[in-house]
Design a protein around this motif. Structure first.
Motif, short mmCIF file in Angstrom:
data_model
loop_
_atom_site.label_atom_id
_atom_site.label_comp_id
_atom_site.label_asym_id
_atom_site.label_seq_id
_atom_site.Cartn_x
_atom_site.Cartn_y
_atom_site.Cartn_z
N ARG A 42 99.01 59.30 58.06
CA ARG A 42 97.79 58.46 57.49
C ARG A 42 97.33 57.09 58.16
O ARG A 42 96.07 57.16 57.78
N ALA A 43 97.79 56.67 59.55
CA ALA A 43 96.67 56.28 60.40
C ALA A 43 95.61 56.67 61.09
O ALA A 43 94.44 56.16 61.27
N ALA A 44 96.32 58.44 60.93
CA ALA A 44 94.51 58.62 61.83
C ALA A 44 93.61 59.10 60.80
O ALA A 44 92.61 59.00 61.12
N VAL A 45 94.32 58.96 59.43
CA VAL A 45 93.40 59.26 59.08
C VAL A 45 92.62 58.20 58.02
O VAL A 45 91.33 57.93 58.42
N LYS A 46 92.88 56.93 58.78
CA LYS A 46 92.58 55.74 58.31
C LYS A 46 91.79 54.97 59.14
O LYS A 46 90.73 54.67 59.36
N LYS A 47 91.78 55.91 60.78
CA LYS A 47 91.12 55.24 61.83
C LYS A 47 89.91 56.02 61.73
O LYS A 47 88.48 55.79 61.58
N HIS A 48 89.37 57.04 60.76
CA HIS A 48 88.79 58.35 60.71
C HIS A 48 87.47 57.15 60.12
O HIS A 48 86.15 57.39 59.77
N LEU A 49 89.07 57.26 58.54
CA LEU A 49 87.90 56.47 57.41
C LEU A 49 87.29 55.42 58.23
O LEU A 49 85.86 54.21 57.72
N THR A 50 87.53 54.66 58.81
CA THR A 50 87.25 53.28 59.52
C THR A 50 85.55 53.72 60.59
O THR A 50 84.74 53.18 60.30
N ILE A 51 85.78 54.61 61.24
CA ILE A 51 84.46 54.89 61.99
C ILE A 51 83.69 55.63 60.54
O ILE A 51 81.97 54.66 60.69
N LEU A 52 83.53 56.39 59.74
CA LEU A 52 82.85 56.19 58.79
C LEU A 52 82.47 55.34 57.71
O LEU A 52 81.21 54.82 57.44
N GLN A 53 83.23 54.26 57.54
CA GLN A 53 83.07 52.76 57.44
C GLN A 53 81.70 52.09 58.29
O GLN A 53 80.76 51.92 57.81
N GLU A 54 82.42 51.93 59.61
CA GLU A 54 81.15 51.73 60.53
C GLU A 54 79.48 52.36 60.33
O GLU A 54 78.49 51.17 60.85
#
Length: 106
Positions: A42-54
């Motif tokens: 989930r931590a790795a997915v969260k990083k991907h989601l953060t980049i998509l949000q940025e």
């Protein structure tokens, strides 16, 4: 190119993030729901989601204790518009080349 466009292209550069966008195109999902579709933490997915949000390609809202991620059509439109400009550019160039080639044949 403005900063958010650069971040949008950075976000699209990764196949996992493109996969996440496909999932979010179907429905809004929490981090856990996105993670269920990938073999990563989930931590790795969260990083991907953060980049998509940025990159302004997704939005995130709080729903109780969950953070729900949704596709941001406006962010995707900006990227699409950028590509469309160059698509039209190459269409014009290739049409001109075709005209020149056909002139040489006659």
């Amino acid at each position: 190119m403005i900063q958010s466009e650069q971040q949008g292209f950075r976000a699209l550069a990764d196949p996992t993030r493109r996969g996440i966008l496909h999932l979010l195109a179907e429905q809004d999902l929490t981090i856990a729901e996105v993670a269920d579709n990938f073999q990563m933490t989930r931590a790795a997915v969260k990083k991907h989601l953060t980049i998509l949000q940025e990159g302004d390609l997704i939005t995130t809202r709080t729903d109780g204790r969950s953070r729900v991620n949704a596709l941001n059509p406006d962010g995707l439109k900006r990227v699409h518009d950028w590509f469309s400009f160059f698509d039209a550019f190459w269409d014009d160039r290739l049409a001109a080349l075709k005209t020149e080639i056909e002139k040489d044949k006659t």
